[in-house]
Design a protein around this motif. Sequence first.
Motif, PDB file in Angstrom:
ATOM      1  N   PHE A   1      -4.329  -6.216  -6.835  1.00  0.00           N
ATOM      2  CA  PHE A   1      -3.566  -5.694  -5.704  1.00  0.00           C
ATOM      3  C   PHE A   1      -2.162  -5.295  -6.157  1.00  0.00           C
ATOM      4  CE2 PHE A   1      -1.587  -6.108  -1.384  1.00  0.00           C
ATOM      5  CZ  PHE A   1      -2.323  -5.107  -0.789  1.00  0.00           C
TER       6      PHE A   1
ATOM      7  N   LEU B   1       0.816  -1.211   0.000  1.00  0.00           N
ATOM      8  CA  LEU B   1       0.000   0.000   0.000  1.00  0.00           C
ATOM      9  C   LEU B   1       0.850   1.262   0.000  1.00  0.00           C
ATOM     10  CD1 LEU B   1      -2.900  -0.985   2.430  1.00  0.00           C
ATOM     11  CD2 LEU B   1      -2.913  -0.949  -0.083  1.00  0.00           C
TER      12      LEU B   1
ATOM     13  N   ASN C   1      -7.333  -9.853  -1.274  1.00  0.00           N
ATOM     14  CA  ASN C   1      -6.141  -9.819  -0.422  1.00  0.00           C
ATOM     15  C   ASN C   1      -6.433  -9.268   0.964  1.00  0.00           C
ATOM     16  OD1 ASN C   1      -3.368 -10.476  -1.831  1.00  0.00           O
ATOM     17  ND2 ASN C   1      -4.822  -9.765  -3.366  1.00  0.00           N
ATOM     18  N   LEU C   2      -7.185  -8.194   1.034  1.00  0.00           N
ATOM     19  CA  LEU C   2      -7.415  -7.562   2.335  1.00  0.00           C
ATOM     20  C   LEU C   2      -8.363  -8.380   3.197  1.00  0.00           C
ATOM     21  CD1 LEU C   2      -7.447  -3.882   1.115  1.00  0.00           C
ATOM     22  CD2 LEU C   2      -5.547  -5.187   2.091  1.00  0.00           C
TER      23      LEU C   2
ATOM     24  N   SER D   1      -7.533  -9.381  -6.426  1.00  0.00           N
ATOM     25  CA  SER D   1      -7.981  -8.010  -6.182  1.00  0.00           C
ATOM     26  C   SER D   1      -7.617  -7.520  -4.775  1.00  0.00           C
ATOM     27  CB  SER D   1      -9.492  -7.936  -6.354  1.00  0.00           C
ATOM     28  OG  SER D   1     -10.127  -8.674  -5.315  1.00  0.00           O
ATOM     29  N   TYR D   2      -7.773  -6.226  -4.598  1.00  0.00           N
ATOM     30  CA  TYR D   2      -7.628  -5.644  -3.259  1.00  0.00           C
ATOM     31  C   TYR D   2      -8.572  -6.358  -2.295  1.00  0.00           C
ATOM     32  CZ  TYR D   2      -4.722  -1.587  -4.426  1.00  0.00           C
ATOM     33  OH  TYR D   2      -3.683  -0.771  -4.786  1.00  0.00           O
TER      34      TYR D   2
END
Length: 157
Positions: A119, A65, A130-131, A126-127
Amino acid sequence: MTTFEAIALHLRQLYFEKNWTASCLKPALDAVDFEHIHQSPHGLNSIARLAYHIGYYISIASERLNGGSYDMLDAISFDHPPLETPEAWNAFREELYAQAETFAQQLEVLDDSLLHTDFEAPKYGSYWRNLMGIVEHTHYHLGQLVLVHKIIHQSET
């Protein structure tokens, strides 16, 4: 509330507050006596290894990030630094907690338009994947950590 703000809230609750599982990381780790952190009952991972492993993936995602690479090495994800004194264990835990808060702050400012974008590369997904995966991963290893702690205490009685 944006989706990323909701993920940040979920992460904070998982670490610091009560959540729907009625278990969170900080109280679980704070309840562990230093002399127990390296014990591996029945060949299970030690509490120190599990705690480091949880933080490893948050540190890699946080680095991503910040514009860094999402290179992670599963082979080293349990290799914690030497924790030979209660002071080292305390410092390690405080760093773990600070790292989680920093990560939550990073999540809160993300725009929801990123949710379904890669990501880093398509191979990572994708974000969102992953998150949420990090939150699920932390819940999974928190459960292991709590069980290891219980086994250690039961073996002492």
